[in-house]
Design a protein around this motif. Structure first.
Motif, PDB file in Angstrom:
ATOM      1  N   THR A 132       0.836  -1.208   0.000  1.00 19.41           N
ATOM      2  CA  THR A 132       0.000   0.000   0.000  1.00 19.41           C
ATOM      3  C   THR A 132       0.871   1.258   0.000  1.00 19.41           C
ATOM      4  OG1 THR A 132      -0.133  -0.204   2.371  1.00 19.41           O
ATOM      5  CG2 THR A 132      -2.032  -1.007   1.125  1.00 19.41           C
ATOM      6  N   GLU A 133       2.180   1.057  -0.098  1.00 21.29           N
ATOM      7  CA  GLU A 133       3.130   2.183  -0.142  1.00 21.29           C
ATOM      8  C   GLU A 133       3.212   2.730  -1.560  1.00 21.29           C
ATOM      9  OE1 GLU A 133       5.683   3.296   2.450  1.00 21.29           O
ATOM     10  OE2 GLU A 133       3.804   2.749   3.442  1.00 21.29           O
ATOM     11  N   LEU A 134       2.328   3.674  -1.894  1.00 24.71           N
ATOM     12  CA  LEU A 134       2.297   4.206  -3.255  1.00 24.71           C
ATOM     13  C   LEU A 134       2.618   5.695  -3.229  1.00 24.71           C
ATOM     14  CD1 LEU A 134      -1.116   2.564  -4.282  1.00 24.71           C
ATOM     15  CD2 LEU A 134       1.160   1.699  -4.803  1.00 24.71           C
ATOM     16  N   THR A 135       3.235   6.193  -4.305  1.00 26.31           N
ATOM     17  CA  THR A 135       3.512   7.638  -4.366  1.00 26.31           C
ATOM     18  C   THR A 135       2.211   8.394  -4.609  1.00 26.31           C
ATOM     19  OG1 THR A 135       3.847   7.569  -6.742  1.00 26.31           O
ATOM     20  CG2 THR A 135       5.824   7.274  -5.387  1.00 26.31           C
ATOM     21  N   GLU A 136       2.257   9.693  -4.442  1.00 23.71           N
ATOM     22  CA  GLU A 136       1.108  10.534  -4.796  1.00 23.71           C
ATOM     23  C   GLU A 136       0.919  10.475  -6.318  1.00 23.71           C
ATOM     24  OE1 GLU A 136      -1.104  12.528  -3.027  1.00 23.71           O
ATOM     25  OE2 GLU A 136      -0.294  11.191  -1.473  1.00 23.71           O
ATOM     26  N   PRO A 137      -0.330  10.537  -6.818  1.00 19.47           N
ATOM     27  CA  PRO A 137      -0.529  10.537  -8.272  1.00 19.47           C
ATOM     28  C   PRO A 137       0.091  11.775  -8.918  1.00 19.47           C
ATOM     29  CG  PRO A 137      -2.613  10.276  -7.104  1.00 19.47           C
ATOM     30  CD  PRO A 137      -1.578  10.593  -6.070  1.00 19.47           C
ATOM     31  N   ARG A 138       0.708  11.606 -10.090  1.00 22.04           N
ATOM     32  CA  ARG A 138       1.197  12.773 -10.833  1.00 22.04           C
ATOM     33  C   ARG A 138       0.839  12.595 -12.310  1.00 22.04           C
ATOM     34  NH1 ARG A 138       4.865   9.242  -9.877  1.00 22.04           N
ATOM     35  NH2 ARG A 138       6.579   8.814 -11.298  1.00 22.04           N
ATOM     36  N   PRO A 139       0.637  13.724 -13.003  1.00 21.16           N
ATOM     37  CA  PRO A 139       0.147  13.607 -14.383  1.00 21.16           C
ATOM     38  C   PRO A 139       1.214  13.071 -15.325  1.00 21.16           C
ATOM     39  CG  PRO A 139       0.499  15.911 -13.789  1.00 21.16           C
ATOM     40  CD  PRO A 139       0.785  15.114 -12.560  1.00 21.16           C
ATOM     41  N   PHE A 140       0.799  12.194 -16.245  1.00 20.91           N
ATOM     42  CA  PHE A 140       1.707  11.624 -17.230  1.00 20.91           C
ATOM     43  C   PHE A 140       1.077  11.803 -18.607  1.00 20.91           C
ATOM     44  CE2 PHE A 140       2.735   7.911 -19.872  1.00 20.91           C
ATOM     45  CZ  PHE A 140       4.105   8.091 -19.983  1.00 20.91           C
ATOM     46  N   ASN A 141       1.792  12.514 -19.519  1.00 20.95           N
ATOM     47  CA  ASN A 141       1.227  12.739 -20.857  1.00 20.95           C
ATOM     48  C   ASN A 141       1.393  11.488 -21.716  1.00 20.95           C
ATOM     49  OD1 ASN A 141       0.861  13.640 -23.673  1.00 20.95           O
ATOM     50  ND2 ASN A 141       0.615  15.633 -22.693  1.00 20.95           N
ATOM     51  N   LEU A 142       0.297  11.081 -22.355  1.00 19.73           N
ATOM     52  CA  LEU A 142       0.275   9.798 -23.073  1.00 19.73           C
ATOM     53  C   LEU A 142       0.805   9.878 -24.500  1.00 19.73           C
ATOM     54  CD1 LEU A 142      -3.215   8.354 -22.047  1.00 19.73           C
ATOM     55  CD2 LEU A 142      -1.015   8.036 -20.963  1.00 19.73           C
TER      56      LEU A 142
END
Ligand code: ATP
Length: 540
Positions: free
Chosen positions: A113-123
């Motif tokens: 459950t150790e996940l980073t904060e979401p960050r935007p990724f351009n597809l």
């Protein structure tokens, strides 16, 4: 009946040459698949059916084929540079990357459950244009075909003198650097789209949007999808893309769940407006970024009102690969031809039990592969009599080949499946990769063989369909093989055809065997072409 699991389809597609994993000899390239000899026919037939219905059979449509590479400013003003992003998270424990909106708080690979904060990724895939690696000489592989249509709006309008409403249709490749490609050809990094941009007068957009949703549902039904597996979903206001006033997704019940097959959006005057110069003079309804680079106004001169207007756009946008997957899934059936006796089932049941125990005990298998193998194995075991052909799929799942008793299970299963079952693809005839297989009853009888070959040649010369000749097995086996790839008709040449049988009246006739009903009838060779054309048209 449709496919119950993705494994059934993946296995059949690989075994019979529909779809292969991309770059397999180098360990693969995630999110890419190659279409094999039968896959390319199926995919071409689906695209042709779409083109026929949407371009040839309509009075209000033109087609184009625009370049995949476009001036990078296209992607600035379309909004893709800024907004074509998915939220990405990293697992701090195993370092895998995931799309944040598809997770339920833990890593699907290692359950951390150790996940980073979401960050935007351009597809979008960025690519260098020209030989000099100058930081400004880049563009993107197009992530949708739509923009090629918008930037050509004026060209098509001027060269065809079209009046509103009219549309432009295009089929072509699109590329998205998906964070987690998955579910076979459902989510891939290189795929094809079939898109229409339909231009209408502002104010008439809502009526046209409804019409297109109905039209598109009817088209999917015409290629064999059943209504109960298709569901229109009206996007909620907070789900809409930045350009859309309303969007209806057509969802399909794929083996992995109910998911989007096509999106039908009301894009307002956003796209033509945002690619235009002098936007202030256009009376746009959509909010667009100021465009400092465009050289033209993408407007329509309305001869009735004598005014320039920016049309509204309705966009039905379908994925070819998702379409192929839906058609395959809907067509797939495993059928018992005659019940297998208990003494033939028992050894398979035991071998399957041993296989599953061995999977359960195996410590080298990754957790995901083990879980998937056990789940599919148990599903089959629960109704072995009905589901036996699914064992082929089970044995081609990741990790199965490393289980020692897999070979023994295959050895037990294959002869029973051959004798008592058939796998069938119940394609509509116009989509079937091969329409007719011509089979000689005896491959070492020169006259039967030459008659069969001449029938094949004659039918092929009509140019209307793909036909094969096959003499590599006994008739029963050849029928099964054609069923499995969805060939709607088999033609068998036998002694009666030559006039050497018991009934002289059967001379110059052949047996036509129907895939779905397995019924057989006698047809004169001279009637074959008309007979097949009629059956093909009526969808029988
Ligand atoms: P999703 O929400 O599933 O990512 P989307 O809403 O981004 O899809 P659109 O931008 O509306 O998809 O694209 C139109 C169609 O193109 C989709 O309905 C789908 O059929 C197809 N498509 C989009 N992305 C992919 C992909 N990565 N692989 C295969 N087909 C795709």
């Amino acid at each position: 009946m449709a496919a119950q699991t993705m494994e059934q389809l993946v296995s059949l597609c690989k075994r019979r040459g529909f779809i292969f994993p991309g770059s397999a000899v180098y360990g693969g390239l995630q999110g890419t698949y190659d279409y094999g000899p039968l896959g390319v026919e199926l995919k071409n037939n689906l695209k042709l059916a779409w083109w026929r219905a949407n371009v040839w059979e309509r009075e209000d449509m033109e087609g184009i084929d625009a370049a995949i590479l476009m001036n990078k400013l296209t992607w600035r003003y379309s909004g893709h540079e800024e907004t074509f992003v998915d939220p990405m998270v990293d697992c701090k424990s195993c370092k895998m990357r995931w799309r944040a909106d598809q997770l339920s708080g833990k890593c699907p690979h290692c359950a951390s459950t150790e996940l980073t904060e979401p960050r935007p990724f351009n597809l979008m895939f960025k690519t260098q244009i020209g030989p000099v690696p100058d930081p400004e000489s880049f563009s993107y592989l197009r992530p949708e075909t739509a923009q090629g249509i918008f930037v050509n709006f004026k060209h098509v309008l001027d060269s065809t003198s079209r009046k509103l409403p009219f549309g432009i249709a295009q089929i072509g490749k699109a590329f998205r650097n998906e964070i987690t490609p998955r579910n076979f050809i459902f989510r891939v990094r290189e795929f094809e789209q079939m898109e229409i941009e339909f231009f209408v007068r502002p104010g008439e957009d809502e009526g046209w949007h409804k019409k297109w949703v109905e039209d598109r549902i009817n088209w999917w039904l015409s290629v064999g999808l059943s209504r109960q597996n298709l569901e229109p979903y009206h996007q909620k206001p907070d789900e809409l893309a930045h350009y859309a006033k309303a969007t209806v997704d057509l969802l399909y019940r794929f083996p992995h769940g109910l998911e989007e097959l096509e999106g039908i959006a009301n894009r307002t005057d956003y796209d033509l407006g945002s690619h235009s110069k002098d936007q202030g003079s256009l009376g746009l309804k959509a909010r667009v970024s100021p465009n400092a680079h465009s050289t033209d106004k993408l407007t329509y001169f309305d001869p009735e009102t004598k005014q320039h207007v920016v049309p509204f756009v309705i966009e039905p946008s379908a994925g070819v690969d998702r379409g192929v997957l839906a058609v395959l899934s809907e067509a797939y059936a495993e059928e018992q031809v005659k019940p297998a006796p208990a003494d033939r089932l028992k050894p398979v049941e035991e071998a399957l039990g041993t296989f599953l125990k061995s999977v359960g005990r195996n410590e080298k298998l990754p957790a995901q592969a083990k879980e998937a193998l056990l789940a599919e194995g148990e599903r089959i075991a629960q109704a072995l009599g009905e589901r036996m052909p699914s064992i082929a799929g089970l044995l081609s799942m990741p990790g199965a080949e490393s289980i020692e008793v897999a070979k023994k299970l295959r050895g037990q299963v294959d002869p029973v499946v051959d004798e008592f079952y058939r796998t069938v693809l119940h394609f509509k005839p116009h989509l079937a990769p091969i329409k007719v297989a011509v089979l000689p009853l005896k491959k070492n009888h020169p006259e039967i063989v030459s008659t069969a070959k001449s029938i094949r040649r004659k039918l092929q010369s009509t140019g209307a369909m793909r036909i094969v000749y096959d003499d590599t097995g006994a008739i029963g086996k050849l029928y099964r093989r054609q069923d499995e790839i969805g060939t709607p008709f088999c033609i068998t040449v036998d002694f009666d055809t030559l006039g050497d049988g018991t009934d002289a009246a059967l001379k110059n006739t052949v047996t036509v065997r129907h895939r779905d009903s397995m019924a057989q009838e006698r047809v004169a060779i001279s009637e074959l072409e008309t007979y097949l054309r009629e059956k093909m048209q009526s969808g029988a």
